[in-house]
Design an enzyme around this catalytic site. Sequence first.
Site, short mmCIF file in Angstrom:
data_model
loop_
_atom_site.label_atom_id
_atom_site.label_comp_id
_atom_site.label_asym_id
_atom_site.label_seq_id
_atom_site.Cartn_x
_atom_site.Cartn_y
_atom_site.Cartn_z
N GLY A 292 -9.27 5.65 3.27
CA GLY A 292 -9.84 6.58 4.23
C GLY A 292 -11.13 6.05 4.83
O GLY A 292 -12.20 6.62 4.63
N ASP B 114 0.84 -1.20 0.00
CA ASP B 114 0.00 0.00 0.00
C ASP B 114 0.88 1.26 0.00
O ASP B 114 1.93 1.29 0.66
CB ASP B 114 -0.88 -0.03 1.26
CG ASP B 114 -2.07 0.90 1.19
OD1 ASP B 114 -2.45 1.31 0.07
OD2 ASP B 114 -2.65 1.21 2.25
N ASN C 61 -10.02 -0.72 1.81
CA ASN C 61 -8.89 -0.75 2.73
C ASN C 61 -9.39 -0.63 4.16
O ASN C 61 -10.19 0.28 4.47
CB ASN C 61 -7.92 0.39 2.42
CG ASN C 61 -7.19 0.21 1.11
OD1 ASN C 61 -7.51 -0.68 0.32
ND2 ASN C 61 -6.20 1.06 0.86
#
Length: 292
Positions: free
Chosen positions: A221, A89, A242
């Site tokens: 986010g 990531d 995520n």
Amino acid sequence: MANNHTTYPASNLTWQILNHANEHNYAVGAYNCYNNDGIMALIHAAERKRSAVIIQLFPWTLHFQGPEFVHYVASSAHAASVPVAVHLDHCIKPEDVELALTLPFDSIMIDASTLDEEANIRHCKGVVERARALNITIEAEMGRIEGGEDGLPTVDMDFVMTRPEDAERFVQQTGVHFLAPSFGNIHGGYPAGGAEKAWDLPRLAAIGQLLSDATPLALHGTHPVSDELFQKTIECGMRKINLNRTVRDDYTKFIAENAGLLELTTLKVQGVEIYAKSMERMMDVLGSSGRY
């Protein structure tokens, strides 16, 4: 595992996982892991829920735990009884990209979002071309997502929203396989009103309409975000979601409260199980449970 006789990118495990989610209208969690507790918890949870998952590592891992830890993660992931991909990531530094391309990642997120759009396109295209020969797929960020995460610098710049037509052009010109759009999502926590107020879902839906059939979208986010809001993003084409503190907080709270009270072996066994239960809950929320 990837079928080496299949044409790239269909031969790639992350692509296979997210393409299956695309075809069946659900999302797969991409779980940021920092230690072997997280790796074990995620694989246990995925196997129990019969869910594909993506293990996400930060570049921090490349330096703190080193390349051998990445080999351990990939070996454990690829031995699982369900599809488990390994993803890097927010790979920002060129030297980290170079190192990542020598390691057994299934996919890498190239974060050149602080560059101007044309420089971002040139950089991403170059990495995609090199990754092809290694059967690694590439995620990129279009626009700029505000804030920072563990192991990442905080970018003190106004976030730039992704325009749907620019996203389509970006994917065509770079050849990236997955796209992380900016639609008001913020790394590292939301101000008053939360994600519900910050997110521009019509913008996300427009991006999804243009791209998601061929290019799965990735959500960054995600803390704190309600289950219902996660599900709304799936309706807009999000396929890779995520997850970090959303599944980690119960584990870290347990470790903090019990580190001086329990034997280390007991602490780890119980901690991994608490971590796994948080992950399992999100597999149900995202619709990935029972798919394999």
